[in-house]
Write a protein that holds these residues in place. Structure first.
Motif, PDB file in Angstrom:
ATOM      1  N   UNK A 112       0.861  -1.188   0.000  1.00  0.00           N
ATOM      2  CA  UNK A 112       0.000   0.000   0.000  1.00  0.00           C
ATOM      3  C   UNK A 112       0.894   1.233   0.000  1.00  0.00           C
ATOM      4  N   UNK A 113       0.293   2.352  -0.402  1.00  0.00           N
ATOM      5  CA  UNK A 113       1.046   3.610  -0.408  1.00  0.00           C
ATOM      6  C   UNK A 113       0.193   4.723   0.173  1.00  0.00           C
ATOM      7  N   UNK A 114       0.881   5.771   0.585  1.00  0.00           N
ATOM      8  CA  UNK A 114       0.232   6.937   1.176  1.00  0.00           C
ATOM      9  C   UNK A 114       1.060   8.152   0.810  1.00  0.00           C
ATOM     10  N   UNK A 115       0.404   9.282   0.582  1.00  0.00           N
ATOM     11  CA  UNK A 115       1.128  10.513   0.262  1.00  0.00           C
ATOM     12  C   UNK A 115       1.020  11.485   1.424  1.00  0.00           C
ATOM     13  N   UNK A 116       2.156  12.043   1.825  1.00  0.00           N
ATOM     14  CA  UNK A 116       2.158  13.081   2.860  1.00  0.00           C
ATOM     15  C   UNK A 116       2.863  14.313   2.306  1.00  0.00           C
ATOM     16  N   UNK A 117       2.098  15.389   2.188  1.00  0.00           N
ATOM     17  CA  UNK A 117       2.638  16.692   1.797  1.00  0.00           C
ATOM     18  C   UNK A 117       2.775  17.521   3.064  1.00  0.00           C
ATOM     19  N   UNK A 125      -1.735  16.074  11.556  1.00  0.00           N
ATOM     20  CA  UNK A 125      -2.584  15.253  10.681  1.00  0.00           C
ATOM     21  C   UNK A 125      -1.752  14.177   9.985  1.00  0.00           C
ATOM     22  N   UNK A 126      -0.607  14.553   9.420  1.00  0.00           N
ATOM     23  CA  UNK A 126       0.230  13.601   8.685  1.00  0.00           C
ATOM     24  C   UNK A 126       0.810  12.528   9.598  1.00  0.00           C
ATOM     25  N   UNK A 127       1.263  12.909  10.782  1.00  0.00           N
ATOM     26  CA  UNK A 127       1.832  11.938  11.718  1.00  0.00           C
ATOM     27  C   UNK A 127       0.782  10.903  12.117  1.00  0.00           C
ATOM     28  N   UNK A 128      -0.415  11.386  12.449  1.00  0.00           N
ATOM     29  CA  UNK A 128      -1.481  10.481  12.885  1.00  0.00           C
ATOM     30  C   UNK A 128      -1.872   9.522  11.765  1.00  0.00           C
ATOM     31  N   UNK A 129      -2.029  10.038  10.572  1.00  0.00           N
ATOM     32  CA  UNK A 129      -2.438   9.232   9.426  1.00  0.00           C
ATOM     33  C   UNK A 129      -1.376   8.200   9.062  1.00  0.00           C
ATOM     34  N   UNK A 130      -0.129   8.626   8.975  1.00  0.00           N
ATOM     35  CA  UNK A 130       0.949   7.712   8.584  1.00  0.00           C
ATOM     36  C   UNK A 130       1.182   6.644   9.653  1.00  0.00           C
ATOM     37  N   UNK A 131       1.128   7.026  10.914  1.00  0.00           N
ATOM     38  CA  UNK A 131       1.311   6.044  11.987  1.00  0.00           C
ATOM     39  C   UNK A 131       0.231   4.977  11.961  1.00  0.00           C
ATOM     40  N   UNK A 132      -1.014   5.383  11.718  1.00  0.00           N
ATOM     41  CA  UNK A 132      -2.123   4.425  11.679  1.00  0.00           C
ATOM     42  C   UNK A 132      -1.998   3.488  10.477  1.00  0.00           C
ATOM     43  N   UNK A 133      -1.596   4.025   9.329  1.00  0.00           N
ATOM     44  CA  UNK A 133      -1.468   3.211   8.122  1.00  0.00           C
ATOM     45  C   UNK A 133      -0.365   2.169   8.281  1.00  0.00           C
ATOM     46  N   UNK A 134       0.791   2.567   8.771  1.00  0.00           N
ATOM     47  CA  UNK A 134       1.886   1.607   8.913  1.00  0.00           C
ATOM     48  C   UNK A 134       1.533   0.515   9.922  1.00  0.00           C
ATOM     49  N   UNK A 135       0.849   0.877  11.016  1.00  0.00           N
ATOM     50  CA  UNK A 135       0.444  -0.136  11.995  1.00  0.00           C
ATOM     51  C   UNK A 135      -0.492  -1.162  11.355  1.00  0.00           C
ATOM     52  N   UNK A 136      -1.508  -0.671  10.642  1.00  0.00           N
ATOM     53  CA  UNK A 136      -2.498  -1.575  10.045  1.00  0.00           C
ATOM     54  C   UNK A 136      -1.882  -2.421   8.933  1.00  0.00           C
ATOM     55  N   UNK A 174       8.271   6.297  11.619  1.00  0.00           N
ATOM     56  CA  UNK A 174       6.869   5.920  11.737  1.00  0.00           C
ATOM     57  C   UNK A 174       6.561   4.607  11.030  1.00  0.00           C
ATOM     58  N   UNK A 175       7.575   3.939  10.468  1.00  0.00           N
ATOM     59  CA  UNK A 175       7.393   2.580  10.003  1.00  0.00           C
ATOM     60  C   UNK A 175       7.333   2.353   8.510  1.00  0.00           C
ATOM     61  N   UNK A 176       7.502   3.382   7.692  1.00  0.00           N
ATOM     62  CA  UNK A 176       7.453   3.182   6.241  1.00  0.00           C
ATOM     63  C   UNK A 176       8.604   2.285   5.793  1.00  0.00           C
ATOM     64  N   UNK A 177       8.305   1.422   4.838  1.00  0.00           N
ATOM     65  CA  UNK A 177       9.326   0.538   4.290  1.00  0.00           C
ATOM     66  C   UNK A 177      10.083   1.188   3.143  1.00  0.00           C
ATOM     67  N   UNK A 178       9.441   2.133   2.471  1.00  0.00           N
ATOM     68  CA  UNK A 178      10.040   2.808   1.322  1.00  0.00           C
ATOM     69  C   UNK A 178       9.504   4.226   1.244  1.00  0.00           C
TER      70      UNK A 178
END
Length: 267
Positions: A112-117, A125-136, A174-178
């Motif tokens: 999966x991918x996510x964009x943070x500007x 907002x970005x920290x909360x969103x990215x942290x939740x996505x990587x956990x799930x 925050x856990x991103x692999x790439x």
């Protein structure tokens, strides 16, 4: 077992020969609407089903259509993009969740991918969103690619690269692999940036604004020689007059087939 599955799926979005990738994002429609090269799904016919692409990245609706129409090559990985915002919005830089890990799994996604500007005031907002996505995603055994863009103008090149380096560290923490990054303003900045972070997170470079074929090939070679994991390049492919020919050249560089790349250059 989640980590084992994640590493297996990560291999599926890379070329097996080199363990580097040429990822083609086609998620632009949600943000920009029906632009040249992707007015409709059928516009991808003729080039998207090639083994010169290691993975295709898009929103759930488009990925579903590509799968149902059998348009993807059997070896091509699938990355489902989970957030977005149309540029019709007054706050187009702050992306919101539009899908989830469960939907990606139902589509057979490999990642999966996510964009943070990052603007001046959307860090929380970005920290909360990215942290939740990587956990799930990691709980489900899916790797995460983060598209990272810094929207704050820095007064000097040194401050710009220092800020970017901090943000890369943020998405790694925050856990991103790439991570996908815009190619730096100066090519000389690439080696130090890659050397600093590539042991902790895979680095892919974006194609950026429309560029000539020669400059794209040169950029790819510079990135690979610096130790980057590959490219994540969209509109420079689907708006190119000969997407297949361009993909062949770029994939040769990404795979490390230098002799083939030079031969294609001569042609």
């Amino acid at each position: 077992m989640g980590y084992v599955g994640r590493k297996l799926r990560e291999r599926r979005i890379l070329f097996p020969e080199s363990q580097r990738g040429l990822i083609v994002p086609v998620d632009h429609g949600l943000t920009l609407g029906p632009i040249a090269g992707m007015q409709a799904t059928d516009d991808f016919e003729g080039w998207i089903g090639t083994d010169h692409i290691s993975a295709v990245l898009g929103h759930k609706g488009l990925i579903e259509r590509l799968i149902l129409r059998d348009m993807l090559h059997p070896s091509t990985g699938v990355i489902v993009h989970l957030n977005g915002m149309a540029n019709l919005s007054s706050d187009g830089d702050t992306k919101v969740m539009v899908s989830n890990v469960e939907a990606a799994l139902r589509l057979g996604a490999d990642a999966v991918s996510i964009q943070v500007n990052f603007t001046a005031d959307n860090f929380a907002h970005n920290f909360t969103m990215l942290g939740a996505v990587t956990d799930a995603a990691h709980a489900a055994g899916l790797p995460v690619l983060t598209m990272l863009y810094d929207k704050v103008k820095s007064p000097t090149p040194a401050e710009r690269i220092a800020r970017l380096s901090h943000l890369v560290r943020v998405v790694a923490e925050l856990g991103s692999d790439a991570v996908k990054l815009a190619f730096p303003e100066f090519e000389s900045e690439v080696p130090a940036l890659v050397a600093r972070h590539s042991r902790d997170i895979r680095i892919f470079f974006a194609g950026g604004d429309k560029a000539s074929e020669e400059s794209l090939v040169a950029m790819t070679r510079a990135a690979i020689l610096s130790g980057a994991s590959g490219l994540c390049i969209g509109r420079n492919v689907f708006q190119h007059p000969r997407p297949l020919a361009l993909l062949e050249r770029l994939s040769a560089c990404v795979k490390g087939e230098v002799e083939l790349a030079e031969e294609l250059d001569a042609v």
